[in-house]
Design a protein around this motif. Structure first.
Motif, PDB file in Angstrom:
ATOM      1  N   GLY A  97       0.766  -1.310   0.016  1.00 22.82           N
ATOM      2  CA  GLY A  97      -0.407  -0.149   0.271  1.00 22.82           C
ATOM      3  C   GLY A  97       0.608   1.369   0.799  1.00 22.82           C
ATOM      4  O   GLY A  97      -0.218   2.120   0.613  1.00 22.82           O
ATOM      5  N   LEU A  98       2.042   1.255  -0.770  1.00 21.50           N
ATOM      6  CA  LEU A  98       3.110   2.449  -0.732  1.00 21.50           C
ATOM      7  C   LEU A  98       2.698   2.802  -2.449  1.00 21.50           C
ATOM      8  O   LEU A  98       3.184   2.332  -3.123  1.00 21.50           O
ATOM      9  N   ARG A  99       2.243   4.282  -1.831  1.00 18.18           N
ATOM     10  CA  ARG A  99       2.752   5.044  -3.329  1.00 18.18           C
ATOM     11  C   ARG A  99       4.138   5.050  -4.483  1.00 18.18           C
ATOM     12  O   ARG A  99       4.455   4.234  -5.151  1.00 18.18           O
ATOM     13  N   ASN A 100       4.677   5.787  -3.312  1.00 14.47           N
ATOM     14  CA  ASN A 100       6.744   6.176  -3.747  1.00 14.47           C
ATOM     15  C   ASN A 100       7.638   5.532  -2.983  1.00 14.47           C
ATOM     16  O   ASN A 100       7.868   7.195  -2.427  1.00 14.47           O
ATOM     17  N   GLY A 111       3.707  11.843  -2.136  1.00 14.60           N
ATOM     18  CA  GLY A 111       2.766  11.936  -1.684  1.00 14.60           C
ATOM     19  C   GLY A 111       1.688  11.982  -2.781  1.00 14.60           C
ATOM     20  O   GLY A 111       2.495  12.480  -3.756  1.00 14.60           O
ATOM     21  N   TRP A 112      -0.142  12.017  -3.261  1.00 15.23           N
ATOM     22  CA  TRP A 112      -0.395  12.647  -4.283  1.00 15.23           C
ATOM     23  C   TRP A 112      -0.477  13.812  -4.015  1.00 15.23           C
ATOM     24  O   TRP A 112       0.678  14.687  -3.745  1.00 15.23           O
ATOM     25  N   THR A 135      -2.231  15.898  -1.548  1.00 17.57           N
ATOM     26  CA  THR A 135      -2.562  16.431  -0.457  1.00 17.57           C
ATOM     27  C   THR A 135      -1.476  15.938   0.613  1.00 17.57           C
ATOM     28  O   THR A 135      -0.964  17.251   0.993  1.00 17.57           O
ATOM     29  N   TRP A 136      -0.846  15.078   0.010  1.00 21.30           N
ATOM     30  CA  TRP A 136       0.181  14.259   1.397  1.00 21.30           C
ATOM     31  C   TRP A 136       1.012  14.266   1.581  1.00 21.30           C
ATOM     32  O   TRP A 136       0.950  13.786   0.372  1.00 21.30           O
ATOM     33  N   GLU A 137       1.923  14.416   2.447  1.00 22.45           N
ATOM     34  CA  GLU A 137       3.413  13.334   1.821  1.00 22.45           C
ATOM     35  C   GLU A 137       3.415  13.139   3.515  1.00 22.45           C
ATOM     36  O   GLU A 137       2.771  13.722   4.642  1.00 22.45           O
ATOM     37  N   ALA A 138       4.313  11.865   3.553  1.00 22.57           N
ATOM     38  CA  ALA A 138       4.377  11.251   4.701  1.00 22.57           C
ATOM     39  C   ALA A 138       5.612  10.616   4.899  1.00 22.57           C
ATOM     40  O   ALA A 138       5.984   9.824   3.670  1.00 22.57           O
ATOM     41  N   ILE A 139       5.912   9.558   6.277  1.00 20.55           N
ATOM     42  CA  ILE A 139       6.626   9.263   6.796  1.00 20.55           C
ATOM     43  C   ILE A 139       6.211   7.413   7.908  1.00 20.55           C
ATOM     44  O   ILE A 139       4.920   8.172   8.764  1.00 20.55           O
ATOM     45  N   ASP A 140       6.255   6.844   6.642  1.00 18.31           N
ATOM     46  CA  ASP A 140       4.907   5.168   7.188  1.00 18.31           C
ATOM     47  C   ASP A 140       6.498   4.549   7.946  1.00 18.31           C
ATOM     48  O   ASP A 140       7.628   4.197   7.670  1.00 18.31           O
TER      49      ASP A 140
END
Length: 380
Positions: free
Chosen positions: A274-277, A296-297, A299-304
């Motif tokens: 379920g990871l985009r890039n 992110g796409w 709206t969001w940027e994330a650290i998982d």
């Protein structure tokens, strides 16, 4: 290239790895024999040394956290460096260039020696290229690389069918690990100029290698498989970005754990999906916890954070977090409208996320942590 150092080097490597999201492997001792099919691309150039004269830091200098300093180590000799990895003695740093060169650089003098040149084997276009690098710190004659391969025919430009390659580089040449040399089964498949392969990091057992790759889908429009069937993984929808949900035989949009590298018992398992890039990730020393920079796409940027196997971070049906719902995973409306998200559940929210229209931290709104406040006001 700049290197940030804290008072104690061990702490520096931990913090720098998380802050920069560069892959800095630790305590690695994989016992792998080089397969007999190893090849030496561009062998004539290997061993060439260049002097990289450092330059002074121009003013104004960035505001760094307490205990950090900035030093320019190499200047004028590297072309689009994409990844770094230190050897075990911490007196050498290996640098990967996007176009396929791997340099072995001395930390005491501004000198870099060409370790390998894979330029003829790499698709260097857009975000494609040589992006992953990991050095065995107990034997810096072993260097693992991850790169995008060129199309079977024609130029590597624009939307073309490409794949990924994990290889071991030694003084004897390149040994292809995943997929192995001659294999007709491709591990990864990509069609667009981004969201291809990512980074590398070894586990605490010194024999396990973690590998990341993007979803292989379009990065600028909704792609649930209706745009193309270039990867040939079926005509039944969904495909596209939903490859990160395991609908395809390819390992796109996931992080793999590879054990027994280069042996007959080699195996690869999905530890997160379920990871985009997941372009960059780092392992926390003394643990197998991974911190992933998931691009992110709209709206969001994330650290998982990956601490146990089997986590699904929800892309393309979920992305970022919802502050109004106990910071649970936020629905991705543009893909939710495709009606393919009903079966995607058990989603793990990110460790940290920020929206494009918001500041990363409250302190950023005052311009105290990321430079001056934008001239137009508001988040930058």
């Amino acid at each position: 290239m700049s290197r940030y150092m804290q008072k104690w080097l061990s702490q520096s490597r931990v913090i720098a790895a998380l802050a920069l999201l560069l892959t800095l492997p630790f305590l690695t001792d994989p016992a792998h024999a080089v397969p007999p099919d190893a090849v030496v691309p561009n062998a004539a150039a290997v061993g060439k040394s260049v002097r990289c004269q450092p330059t002074s830091i121009t003013s104004p200098q960035p505001t760094l956290p307490n205990g950090f300093t900035e030093q320019i180590l190499y200047s004028g000799c590297l072309n689009q460096p994409t990844a770094i990895s230190f050897n075990g003695n911490e007196n050498k740093v290996f640098v990967a260039e996007k176009g396929g060169k791997v340099w072995k650089c001395d930390l005491a003098t501004p000198t870099c020696t060409l370790f390998a040149d894979l330029g003829s084997e790499i698709c260097n276009d857009g975000d494609r290229g040589l992006l992953g690098l990991a050095v065995d710190p107990k034997n810096d004659g072993k260097v693992y690389v991850l790169y995008t391969t060129p199309p079977a025919t024609g130029a590597c430009s624009g939307n073309v069918l490409t794949h990924g390659q994990l290889s071991l580089l030694t003084r004897s040449g390149e040994a292809k690990i995943l997929p192995s040399a001659g294999s007709t089964n491709q591990t990864w498949c990509f069609y667009y100029q981004s969201h291809s392969i990512g980074g590398l990091a070894f586990g605490t057992d010194n024999r396990t290698l973690y590998v990341s790759a993007g979803d292989g889908a379009s990065f600028n429009q909704v792609d649930y498989g209706q745009l193309d069937n270039a990867c040939g993984d079926g005509t039944n929808l969904p495909q596209g970005a939903f490859r990160s949900q395991g609908v395809s035989p390819y390992s796109d949009g996931v992080i793999l754990r590879i054990t027994n590298l280069g042996t007959r018992s080699q195996s690869a398992a999905v530890v997160a999906s379920g990871l985009r890039n997941p372009f960059r990730f780092a392992r926390m020393p003394d643990t197998d916890d991974l911190y992933v920079g998931n691009v992110g796409w709209n709206t969001w940027e994330a650290i998982d954070r990956i601490s146990v196997d089997g986590k699904n971070f929800g892309w393309p049906c979920y992305e970022g977090w919802d502050p109004n719902n106990n910071f649970g995973p936020a629905p991705q409306t543009e893909y939710q409208s495709t009606a393919y998200c009903g079966s995607v559940g058990g989603v793990t929210p990110p460790y940290f996320a920020y929206a494009h229209q918001s500041y990363v931290t409250p302190e950023d709104s005052t311009g105290r942590t990321c430079g001056a406040e934008p001239s137009a006001g508001g988040p930058d």
